[in-house]
Scaffold this motif. Structure first.
Motif, PDB file in Angstrom:
ATOM      1  N   VAL A   1      -6.499  -1.258  -4.714  1.00  0.00           N
ATOM      2  CA  VAL A   1      -5.093  -0.855  -4.635  1.00  0.00           C
ATOM      3  C   VAL A   1      -4.331  -1.349  -5.857  1.00  0.00           C
TER       4      VAL A   1
ATOM      5  N   VAL B   1      -5.789   3.715   1.904  1.00  0.00           N
ATOM      6  CA  VAL B   1      -6.839   2.965   1.212  1.00  0.00           C
ATOM      7  C   VAL B   1      -8.147   3.758   1.171  1.00  0.00           C
TER       8      VAL B   1
ATOM      9  N   VAL C   1       0.840  -1.202   0.000  1.00  0.00           N
ATOM     10  CA  VAL C   1       0.000   0.000   0.000  1.00  0.00           C
ATOM     11  C   VAL C   1       0.874   1.251   0.000  1.00  0.00           C
TER      12      VAL C   1
ATOM     13  N   LEU D   1      -9.648  -2.101  -0.535  1.00  0.00           N
ATOM     14  CA  LEU D   1      -8.438  -2.918  -0.616  1.00  0.00           C
ATOM     15  C   LEU D   1      -8.177  -3.515  -1.996  1.00  0.00           C
TER      16      LEU D   1
END
Length: 500
Positions: free
Chosen positions: A476, A318, A48, A473
């Motif tokens: 990403v 996120v 991330v 999520l």
């Protein structure tokens, strides 16, 4: 009129299931989401941060390379909006109610945590640095890379304004590109819906608490929260029946003007010299640490710091990714005619500078109180985080007027965000229809309301943050793929120009 398709049906079903699950068993939903998010953060947190920093470095490279001269549109095309209007619109779309909600609460929350490990003055400095990092260049690079990719392929190559368009444009007819493109649009819809639903819930919490302050109530009860939610639905449903025109941009600009007035009021009537020093030092600390901070994963700091990193930094990254497709489409639409260099400099730096000013003013007052012996606002971050901004305003002149202005700005930010999101969701789920049918918009408006109800029932801002993270999520990886598509598309255009 676009006909319902598999993407629309699948996305509606998934969002409906999540919303109904949240209404029926919110504890079960939050528990499942929390376990999944924490596991992913633990195993993929490094990715991330690498992705967010990569998007920032990629955007900066494009701005200062030869690609920066390429226009998002025809070579002779001029921008549709003035620079001032363009900056105001992109900022109000990208941050909105979050700035009002966390203006004081976030710096104080970080200060409380860090002060247990460092002297107070170091804790205050690091609290401001963490806050500015969360709301600064990395956030806008996430937005900007998505928006820039969509704008480039739409305005230079004539594709639809869909997340899948760059992938399918570069690999026409490839079966894997069709599958990945469909999945990208699907995950964009999920990320937008859950992200906007969560922000709507936070907006309801804050507006209700502001009304409670004006009514001299200690807390906002269930009936008041319900009344605020109904008022928001009543405000955005009629707007979904008409075209998304200048009325919505005017509401967004009005909310932004209120926010500007609030920060100016706070600096002038607060401890002015202290706040200006806070802003200047905050800018310097941020400018000298932003790149290295983007690669910081707190590997050697123990479990408490690792949890703080997951709960705040990773969650924010996120969170911005969840809003990336929504803000990206909006920013792309208003950026036609600008060069890539103008786009990157405007999208990344103008909002970041305002955020540093904003948190320096509001967070600065909170830290001033905490460092000088009064800890009421600091304690409030643990007992009633929704009220911290209003608690600060009560310490300045004309608290009733400023509280009313804050409530109005938060209400406007949420209403305009929901209406815009319903339009974008309708566009994504009808194969790129720029003006999706009112029925589709109303369905999405209803589902956004359902998701908001589920998150309101959680009764916790932390639970809302977990649910937003859950929706973002998977996106990403798609964000990284879009950036790769942008570089490949630009390289192809550069090669074709060289061959002429």
């Amino acid at each position: 009129m676009a006909k319902p398709n598999a993407l629309l049906i699948c996305s509606l079903c998934v969002i409906a299931v999540v919303g109904i699950w949240g209404v029926i068993d919110i504890d079960g939903l939050v528990g499942w989401a929390s376990g999944l998010v924490q596991q992913t953060f633990h195993s993929r947190g490094w990715f991330v941060m690498l992705a967010a920093s990569g998007m920032l470095i990629g955007c900066l490279f494009l701005a200062f390379s030869s690609y920066g001269n390429i226009k998002l549109g025809r070579d002779d095309e001029e921008p549709e909006f003035s620079t001032a209007s363009w900056v105001a619109m992109l900022f109000s779309a990208g941050m909105g109610v979050g700035l009002l909600f966390w203006a004081v609460a976030e710096p104080l929350t970080h200060y409380r945590f860090i002060s247990g490990m460092a002297p107070d003055f170091i804790a205050a400095q690091q609290a401001m640095l963490a806050t500015n990092f969360h709301w600064g260049l990395h956030a806008w690079a996430i937005y900007g890379s998505t928006a820039l990719t969509i704008a480039y392929f739409s305005f230079r190559r004539g594709t639809g304004m869909l997340v899948s368009a760059p992938i399918q444009s570069l690999f026409p007819g490839e079966r894997w590109a069709v599958i990945v493109g469909w999945w990208s649009d699907f995950m964009a819809i999920i990320a937008i819906a859950i992200g906007v639903g969560g922000s709507m819930a936070m907006g309801v919490f804050q507006v209700a608490d502001g009304v409670a302050v004006m009514m001299n109530r200690e807390v906002a009860g269930t009936l008041l929260i319900g009344a605020v939610f109904i008022a928001m639905v009543a405000a955005y449903v009629p707007a979904l029946m008409i075209d998304l025109g200048q009325g919505m941009s005017r509401l967004s600009n009005a909310a932004m003007l209120i926010a500007i007035a609030l920060v100016a009021y706070t600096i002038v009537l607060g401890p002015t010299e202290y706040l200006l020093n806070t802003v200047v030092q905050g800018f310097g600390d941020y400018a000298t640490n932003v790149i290295s901070r983007g690669f910081q994963t707190y590997t050697f700091f123990g479990d408490d710091v690792a949890k703080w990193f997951s709960d705040w930094t990773l969650t924010y990254m996120v969170w911005w990714i969840a809003w990336g497709p929504f803000v990206g489409v909006f920013v792309a639409r208003i950026s036609r005619g600008r060069t890539i260099r103008e786009f990157v400099i405007g999208v990344l730096f103008a909002p970041t500078l305002f955020s540093i000013l904003w948190f320096g003013a509001f967070g600065g007052i909170g830290l001033f109180e905490a460092l000088n012996g009064a800890g009421e606002l600091l304690n409030m971050t643990q007992t009633n985080v929704e009220r911290v901004t209003f608690g600060l305003l009560e310490r300045l002149p004309f608290p009733v007027l400023t509280t009313l202005a804050t409530v109005l700005a938060a209400f406007l930010f949420i209403v305009t965000s929901v209406v815009s999101a319903a339009f974008v969701l309708g566009t994504f789920s009808t194969a790129g229809d720029a003006n999706p049918p009112p029925k589709i918009r109303l369905i999405w408006g209803a589902l956004l309301g359902l998701l908001s109800v589920a998150m309101i029932l959680s009764g916790s801002v932390d639970s809302v943050k977990v649910l937003i993270s859950l929706g973002a999520l998977p996106f990403v990886f798609i964000s990284v793929l879009l950036m790769v598509c942008l570089f490949r598309g630009l390289r192809e255009e550069g090669d074709s120009r060289a061959d002429r």
